[in-house]
Motif scaffolding. Structure first.
Motif, PDB file in Angstrom:
ATOM      1  N   HIS A 113       0.835  -1.210   0.000  1.00 18.18           N
ATOM      2  CA  HIS A 113       0.000   0.000   0.000  1.00 18.18           C
ATOM      3  C   HIS A 113       0.869   1.260   0.000  1.00 18.18           C
ATOM      4  CE1 HIS A 113      -4.266  -1.328   0.639  1.00 18.18           C
ATOM      5  NE2 HIS A 113      -3.614  -2.471   0.705  1.00 18.18           N
ATOM      6  N   SER A 114       2.002   1.208   0.705  1.00 13.33           N
ATOM      7  CA  SER A 114       2.913   2.347   0.705  1.00 13.33           C
ATOM      8  C   SER A 114       3.513   2.549  -0.685  1.00 13.33           C
ATOM      9  CB  SER A 114       4.029   2.115   1.731  1.00 13.33           C
ATOM     10  OG  SER A 114       4.948   3.190   1.715  1.00 13.33           O
ATOM     11  N   VAL A 115       3.928   1.454  -1.335  1.00 15.88           N
ATOM     12  CA  VAL A 115       4.464   1.555  -2.693  1.00 15.88           C
ATOM     13  C   VAL A 115       3.402   2.097  -3.642  1.00 15.88           C
ATOM     14  CG1 VAL A 115       5.321   0.206  -4.653  1.00 15.88           C
ATOM     15  CG2 VAL A 115       6.234  -0.201  -2.357  1.00 15.88           C
ATOM     16  N   LEU A 116       2.165   1.643  -3.490  1.00 19.06           N
ATOM     17  CA  LEU A 116       1.077   2.148  -4.336  1.00 19.06           C
ATOM     18  C   LEU A 116       0.908   3.662  -4.153  1.00 19.06           C
ATOM     19  CD1 LEU A 116      -1.301   1.822  -6.264  1.00 19.06           C
ATOM     20  CD2 LEU A 116      -2.718   1.153  -4.295  1.00 19.06           C
ATOM     21  N   ALA A 117       0.978   4.140  -2.927  1.00 19.04           N
ATOM     22  CA  ALA A 117       0.855   5.581  -2.681  1.00 19.04           C
ATOM     23  C   ALA A 117       1.962   6.340  -3.406  1.00 19.04           C
ATOM     24  CB  ALA A 117       0.899   5.863  -1.180  1.00 19.04           C
ATOM     25  N   HIS A 118       3.178   5.796  -3.370  1.00  9.88           N
ATOM     26  CA  HIS A 118       4.283   6.427  -4.100  1.00  9.88           C
ATOM     27  C   HIS A 118       4.028   6.402  -5.601  1.00  9.88           C
ATOM     28  CE1 HIS A 118       7.227   7.481  -1.053  1.00  9.88           C
ATOM     29  NE2 HIS A 118       7.063   6.307  -0.463  1.00  9.88           N
ATOM     30  N   LEU A 119       3.555   5.270  -6.119  1.00  7.11           N
ATOM     31  CA  LEU A 119       3.322   5.148  -7.556  1.00  7.11           C
ATOM     32  C   LEU A 119       2.289   6.156  -8.043  1.00  7.11           C
ATOM     33  CD1 LEU A 119       3.401   1.270  -7.839  1.00  7.11           C
ATOM     34  CD2 LEU A 119       4.878   2.825  -9.137  1.00  7.11           C
ATOM     35  N   ILE A 120       1.233   6.347  -7.275  1.00  3.47           N
ATOM     36  CA  ILE A 120       0.205   7.329  -7.650  1.00  3.47           C
ATOM     37  C   ILE A 120       0.815   8.726  -7.719  1.00  3.47           C
ATOM     38  CG2 ILE A 120      -1.923   8.455  -6.870  1.00  3.47           C
ATOM     39  CD1 ILE A 120      -2.760   5.679  -5.754  1.00  3.47           C
ATOM     40  N   HIS A 121       1.644   9.056  -6.738  1.00  3.37           N
ATOM     41  CA  HIS A 121       2.324  10.353  -6.755  1.00  3.37           C
ATOM     42  C   HIS A 121       3.245  10.474  -7.963  1.00  3.37           C
ATOM     43  CE1 HIS A 121       5.633  13.131  -5.127  1.00  3.37           C
ATOM     44  NE2 HIS A 121       4.596  13.900  -5.377  1.00  3.37           N
ATOM     45  N   MET A 122       3.930   9.399  -8.308  1.00  4.85           N
ATOM     46  CA  MET A 122       4.865   9.416  -9.429  1.00  4.85           C
ATOM     47  C   MET A 122       4.134   9.490 -10.769  1.00  4.85           C
ATOM     48  SD  MET A 122       7.527   6.653  -7.806  1.00  4.85           S
ATOM     49  CE  MET A 122       8.863   6.794  -9.002  1.00  4.85           C
ATOM     50  N   ILE A 123       2.928   8.947 -10.841  1.00  8.58           N
ATOM     51  CA  ILE A 123       2.094   9.123 -12.031  1.00  8.58           C
ATOM     52  C   ILE A 123       1.703  10.591 -12.164  1.00  8.58           C
ATOM     53  CG2 ILE A 123      -0.181   8.603 -13.022  1.00  8.58           C
ATOM     54  CD1 ILE A 123       0.125   5.773 -11.779  1.00  8.58           C
ATOM     55  N   GLU A 124       1.305  11.195 -11.045  1.00 10.48           N
ATOM     56  CA  GLU A 124       0.883  12.601 -11.055  1.00 10.48           C
ATOM     57  C   GLU A 124       2.024  13.533 -11.464  1.00 10.48           C
ATOM     58  OE1 GLU A 124      -2.461  12.076  -7.481  1.00 10.48           O
ATOM     59  OE2 GLU A 124      -0.477  12.907  -7.034  1.00 10.48           O
ATOM     60  N   THR A 125       3.265  13.126 -11.201  1.00 11.35           N
ATOM     61  CA  THR A 125       4.416  13.965 -11.536  1.00 11.35           C
ATOM     62  C   THR A 125       5.101  13.514 -12.826  1.00 11.35           C
ATOM     63  OG1 THR A 125       5.764  12.616 -10.016  1.00 11.35           O
ATOM     64  CG2 THR A 125       4.843  14.674  -9.153  1.00 11.35           C
ATOM     65  N   GLY A 126       4.488  12.570 -13.552  1.00  7.30           N
ATOM     66  CA  GLY A 126       4.965  12.199 -14.871  1.00  7.30           C
ATOM     67  C   GLY A 126       6.125  11.231 -14.909  1.00  7.30           C
ATOM     68  N   ARG A 127       6.548  10.699 -13.766  1.00  6.75           N
ATOM     69  CA  ARG A 127       7.701   9.799 -13.750  1.00  6.75           C
ATOM     70  C   ARG A 127       7.316   8.344 -13.990  1.00  6.75           C
ATOM     71  NH1 ARG A 127       9.731  11.073  -8.047  1.00  6.75           N
ATOM     72  NH2 ARG A 127       7.516  11.606  -7.814  1.00  6.75           N
TER      73      ARG A 127
END
Length: 303
Positions: free
Chosen positions: A269-283
């Protein structure tokens, strides 16, 4: 990974009211656990006519301890950082006993929906404050002034409270000395969390009092270590995607190979939270909606 300078030594006794400063006292509730550490630290602010922050669970021994600590005084304000069962259930019973008003941010933006793993003490779904606070709103008592700071991330409705008279912050679960904070989508949001960490860091408070565990006496470097840890975790995720691991579970197995597998669902779940943020920032890019079963690839910002 950046080593966060955790502080786990904590001097307290259940049932005892400890004086922490001229205006601050604390009673620790007997609800220890994996998400509460030694239990909920309930803060009493002022003298005679007082405020209480995060009154904790409804527990007979805890009720007795609060009654002893507040003997001869009247509670005028009850502040809640967020609606979890280790923070808010005692708010209205305590307020009714003293004729006080309950303050909080309001309902979560995304209602709790359960999931494959319980990451927190549980949601107090029936809780509603009497007054919904606004970011930056200041409340005043006889000998104290408290500013509400909306700090979404751990939950969308999380609020920290600054005691302006002492340049002190009651940090709830936003920053804790003994552990990192759980950020679990959909209500938890990593982008919000990182932004609010930086905001609290830049306020340069003298001391932070989390709801669980000991104080943070050097807030700026401690919060910076929190931020650095999260940034390095996102660099790890990019490495995993480059190595051909495109699903959360595959990333977790590699990134947390030395961690007890029983903790892997929470790590996911922590990794998923990071992934969502990284999608939002285009990475990072994702096929379909982000989730534990989705596939992730490099985004345009790093591809």
């Amino acid at each position: 990974m950046t080593a966060i300078p955790f502080i786990r030594e904590f001097e307290f006794e259940y049932g005892r009211c400890d004086r922490l400063s001229d205006r601050i006292r604390r009673v620790v509730a007997p609800n220890p656990g994996p998400f509460t550490y030694t239990g909920t630290g309930v803060y009493i602010i002022g003298h005679g006519e007082v405020a209480v922050i995060d009154p904790g669970p409804v527990h007979p021994d805890h009720i007795d301890a609060l009654d002893r600590a507040l003997d001869g005084e009247r509670v005028t304000h009850v502040f809640v950082t967020h609606h979890h069962l280790d923070h808010s259930p005692m708010a209205h019973p305590l307020a009714e006993k003293h004729g006080a008003t309950v303050y909080g941010y309001g309902p979560q933006i995304t209602p709790p929906a359960g999931g494959e793993v319980r990451l927190e003490a549980g949601d107090d779904t029936g809780f509603k404050p009497d007054v919904q606070v606004r970011d930056g709103q200041v409340f005043r008592g006889k000998d104290w002034s408290i500013e509400a700071l909306h700090t979404p991330g751990h939950t969308s409705n999380h609020v920290c409270y600054a005691l302006l008279d002492e340049n002190t912050l009651f940090a709830g679960d936003h920053v804790m000395a003994w552990s990192t904070s759980v950020i679990s989508p959909p209500d938890g949001h990593m982008g919000d969390y990182l932004r609010e960490l930086a905001r609290i860091r830049d306020r340069d408070f003298d001391i932070l009092w989390p709801t669980h565990g000991p104080a943070i006496t050097e807030p700026r470097p401690f919060i910076q270590a929190y931020i650095d840890h999260r940034m390095q975790r996102e660099a790890q995720i990019l490495e995993q995607v480059r190595a051909g691991r495109h699903r959360v579970r595959d990333m977790v197995e590699a990134m947390y190979a030395d961690v007890d597998k029983r903790l892997h669902p929470a790590a996911a779940h922590s990794v998923l939270a990071h992934l969502i943020h990284m999608i939002e920032t285009g990475r990072i890019a994702c096929t379909g909606e982000p989730g534990l079963e989705a596939e992730y690839t490099l985004g345009v910002a790093v591809a």
